[in-house]
Write an enzyme that holds these catalytic residues in place. Structure first.
Site, PDB file in Angstrom:
ATOM      1  CB  SER A 101      -0.956  -0.040   1.198  1.00 60.81           C
ATOM      2  OG  SER A 101      -1.981   0.904   1.061  1.00 60.81           O
ATOM      3  CG  ASP A 127      -7.051  -2.310  -3.619  1.00 59.97           C
ATOM      4  OD1 ASP A 127      -7.505  -1.226  -3.211  1.00 59.97           O
ATOM      5  OD2 ASP A 127      -5.881  -2.682  -3.376  1.00 59.97           O
ATOM      6  CG  HIS A 136      -6.010  -2.013   0.231  1.00 59.75           C
ATOM      7  ND1 HIS A 136      -5.147  -1.684  -0.806  1.00 59.75           N
ATOM      8  CD2 HIS A 136      -5.459  -1.490   1.354  1.00 59.75           C
ATOM      9  CE1 HIS A 136      -4.140  -0.982  -0.318  1.00 59.75           C
ATOM     10  NE2 HIS A 136      -4.307  -0.855   0.988  1.00 59.75           N
TER      11      HIS A 136
END
Length: 306
Positions: free
Chosen positions: A154, A249, A279
């Site tokens: 991320s 996501d 995610h």
């Protein structure tokens, strides 16, 4: 009632999970996040260091290494995710330990500074300082400075890519590779997945916008790729890269588009879309998909280090 997003059965527990839409909640959350332990176990040793961070900051960092080894080892710089607002989670520590054990390498995890108090460039500059520290102290640390990769999930993937550009621009040794998991790479948010996934579990496009807006509240930096790696004018010299994206996501297309840019410049890249995931799927540590992902990553890292 059928779920809107058909997550794998091992991820059903994430279906109703969503990060907080108010950024000012996170400093309180981090009080508890900071209590998550990362200690030595039967396979790895964990040591804590204080190193020189950005602008003279005393930056805490973990060095995780396999036990009973005196040889010079490759190294993974691990930049944890969390939107640049959350401290490392237990899953991050577990992955760092797995990498150290299964790859037979050292793993360095800097505890970089977070928003909202510390906006860009603090996090990425702290992480670049940790990368430079590993190189400058490679002999003492028992690290092969030419076999260091940068990795992150991320926001940590954002940092990993940015550190490459910083190393290139500052005439530092470039990482041997980059490994990114559902990375956030483009502040423009103009992808199809950003338009499509506005209500996905854990993170959606609205939350992504909150993070980007907070990160860049003082305006766009130069070079822009230190904050938004997708906008780099050139990817020349970027090392071999491994990318994983989650199927449902908002950041799905960030990873895919970045891979296409690397391929267009002749850079080796391996991409995997993990089906049935959202995610943050790494938190499902006991799931078969996480173990499969771990095995793929370890195989890629071993091949790179060999």
């Amino acid at each position: 009632m059928k779920a809107k997003y058909p997550l794998d059965k091992e991820l059903k527990f994430l279906a109703r999970t969503h990060l907080f839409p108010n950024i000012h909640v996170y400093p309180f959350v981090n009080i508890f996040m900071g209590m998550i332990p990362c200690g030595s176990d039967e396979n790895v040793s964990v040591r804590r260091h204080i190193i020189s961070g950005y602008a003279g900051y005393n930056l805490p960092a973990l060095v995780i290494e396999p036990k009973n080894t005196d040889e010079k080892l490759p190294c993974i710089m691990f930049f944890h995710g969390g939107g640049l607002i959350l401290k490392a989670a237990g899953a991050h520590y577990q992955f760092a330990k797995w990498y150290a054990e299964k790859v037979n390498c050292k793993v360095i995890m800097p505890d970089y500074r977070l928003m909202p108090k510390y906006r860009f460039p603090y996090a990425v500059e702290d992480c670049y300082s940790a990368y430079e520290w590993a190189i400058l102290n490679s002999a003492e640390l028992g690290i092969d400075e030419h076999r260091i990769i940068v990795t992150g999930d991320s926001a940590g993937g954002n940092i990993a890519a940015a550190v490459v550009f910083m190393a290139r621009d500052r005439d530092q040794i470039l990482p041997a590779g980059v490994l990114m998991v559902y990375p956030a790479l483009d502040r423009r948010m103009n992808t199809e997945s950003m338009r499509k996934y506005t209500d996905t579990p854990v993170l959606d496009a609205g939350l992504a916008k909150m993070y980007w807006d907070e990160m860049l509240i003082k305006g766009l930096p130069q070079p822009i790729e230190y904050a938004s790696p997708m906008e780099a004018g050139s990817f020349a010299g970027f090392p071999a890269t491994y990318i994983e994206v989650a199927e449902f996501d908002a950041l799905h297309d960030d990873g895919i588009s970045f891979a296409k840019k690397l391929e267009a410049e002749g850079i080796s890249v391996e991409v995997h879309e993990i089906k049935g995931t959202c995610h943050g799927f790494e938190v499902a540590l006991k799931s078969s998909m996480v173990r499969d992902s771990l095995d793929r990553r370890v195989a890629w890292i071993r091949k790179l280090f060999s």
